[in-house]
Write a protein that holds these residues in place. Structure first.
Motif, PDB file in Angstrom:
ATOM      1  N   ARG A 195      38.986   0.806   8.379  1.00  0.00           N
ATOM      2  CA  ARG A 195      40.372   0.901   8.848  1.00  0.00           C
ATOM      3  C   ARG A 195      41.105  -0.433   8.853  1.00  0.00           C
ATOM      4  O   ARG A 195      42.274  -0.491   9.214  1.00  0.00           O
ATOM      5  N   HIS A 196      40.435  -1.531   8.459  1.00  0.00           N
ATOM      6  CA  HIS A 196      41.132  -2.816   8.393  1.00  0.00           C
ATOM      7  C   HIS A 196      42.194  -2.796   7.305  1.00  0.00           C
ATOM      8  O   HIS A 196      43.320  -3.263   7.518  1.00  0.00           O
ATOM      9  N   SER A 197      41.855  -2.248   6.155  1.00  0.00           N
ATOM     10  CA  SER A 197      42.816  -2.201   5.053  1.00  0.00           C
ATOM     11  C   SER A 197      43.992  -1.296   5.397  1.00  0.00           C
ATOM     12  O   SER A 197      45.134  -1.579   5.019  1.00  0.00           O
ATOM     13  N   LYS A 198      43.732  -0.222   6.114  1.00  0.00           N
ATOM     14  CA  LYS A 198      44.834   0.642   6.542  1.00  0.00           C
ATOM     15  C   LYS A 198      45.766  -0.121   7.473  1.00  0.00           C
ATOM     16  O   LYS A 198      46.994  -0.033   7.365  1.00  0.00           O
ATOM     17  N   LYS A 199      45.194  -0.898   8.385  1.00  0.00           N
ATOM     18  CA  LYS A 199      45.993  -1.701   9.310  1.00  0.00           C
ATOM     19  C   LYS A 199      46.864  -2.696   8.539  1.00  0.00           C
ATOM     20  O   LYS A 199      48.052  -2.866   8.842  1.00  0.00           O
ATOM     21  N   LEU A 200      46.285  -3.321   7.520  1.00  0.00           N
ATOM     22  CA  LEU A 200      47.039  -4.254   6.691  1.00  0.00           C
ATOM     23  C   LEU A 200      48.136  -3.533   5.910  1.00  0.00           C
ATOM     24  O   LEU A 200      49.269  -4.001   5.828  1.00  0.00           O
ATOM     25  N   ALA A 201      47.803  -2.370   5.344  1.00  0.00           N
ATOM     26  CA  ALA A 201      48.790  -1.585   4.587  1.00  0.00           C
ATOM     27  C   ALA A 201      49.931  -1.142   5.499  1.00  0.00           C
ATOM     28  O   ALA A 201      51.105  -1.176   5.097  1.00  0.00           O
ATOM     29  N   GLU A 202      49.609  -0.725   6.713  1.00  0.00           N
ATOM     30  CA  GLU A 202      50.644  -0.301   7.659  1.00  0.00           C
ATOM     31  C   GLU A 202      51.609  -1.440   7.978  1.00  0.00           C
ATOM     32  O   GLU A 202      52.825  -1.216   8.088  1.00  0.00           O
ATOM     33  N   ALA A 203      51.086  -2.651   8.109  1.00  0.00           N
ATOM     34  CA  ALA A 203      51.948  -3.803   8.406  1.00  0.00           C
ATOM     35  C   ALA A 203      52.915  -4.058   7.248  1.00  0.00           C
ATOM     36  O   ALA A 203      54.108  -4.287   7.472  1.00  0.00           O
ATOM     37  N   ILE A 204      52.409  -4.017   6.022  1.00  0.00           N
ATOM     38  CA  ILE A 204      53.284  -4.220   4.859  1.00  0.00           C
ATOM     39  C   ILE A 204      54.282  -3.073   4.742  1.00  0.00           C
ATOM     40  O   ILE A 204      55.476  -3.293   4.531  1.00  0.00           O
ATOM     41  N   GLY A 205      53.795  -1.850   4.877  1.00  0.00           N
ATOM     42  CA  GLY A 205      54.664  -0.689   4.779  1.00  0.00           C
ATOM     43  C   GLY A 205      55.786  -0.733   5.809  1.00  0.00           C
ATOM     44  O   GLY A 205      56.947  -0.467   5.487  1.00  0.00           O
TER      45      GLY A 205
END
Length: 158
Positions: free
Chosen positions: A31-41
């Motif tokens: 879920r780290h990559s999801k957290k990063l993607a959410e920040a960019i999104g």
């Protein structure tokens, strides 16, 4: 209250995004990559997509591809998804990577993209965590650095 400079930057960024079709996709185990993607999104006001949903990337000018390094290699699902990309391909990609060391890059993903003729603009590497190693990452500072990276990438696309 946001500073006048920050507001001007956001207005400029929104103008750029109207001219550039941008997408954010991610692959994750922890879920780290999801957290990063959410920040960019959130920063770019773009809906993020998980690669397990096999998102179509038609007419995309700029793709942020977020994924992790596990055991020293790119996530196999991310590699498979990248290999299966078909025309019309994204014009350019910015990679966002999380790994426990905070230093490893998505070399295999970059290679596949470049073989397909997709320009890789740059890569942001963020410290991730595994078990108890770097357990507090990605943190607020990491997310700020990542959104600064995204802003730089989008601004240079203008």
């Amino acid at each position: 209250m946001e500073s006048k400079c920050n507001m001007q930057q956001k207005v400029k960024l929104q103008g750029i995004l109207k001219m550039t079709k941008t997408a954010v996709i991610y692959a994750t185990k922890t879920r780290h990559s999801k957290k990063l993607a959410e920040a960019i999104g959130s920063f770019l006001n773009v809906k993020i997509k998980n690669i397990t949903d096999k998102p179509a990337l038609h007419d995309i000018d700029l793709l942020f591809k977020v994924g992790g390094i596990y055991g020293g290699v790119s996530m196999p699902k991310l590699l498979d998804y990248t290999k299966k990309l078909e025309a019309p391909l994204p014009k350019s990609v910015a990679l966002v990577t999380s790994c426990a060391s905070g230093r490893q890059k998505q070399i295999a993903v970059r290679s596949i993209l470049e073989e397909k003729g997709i320009r890789v603009i740059d890569e942001f590497v963020c410290r991730g965590s595994i078990l108890f190693v770097s357990a507090r990452h990605p943190n607020a500072k990491d997310l700020k650095e990542e959104t600064d990276f995204a802003q730089k990438i989008v601004s240079t696309k203008a």
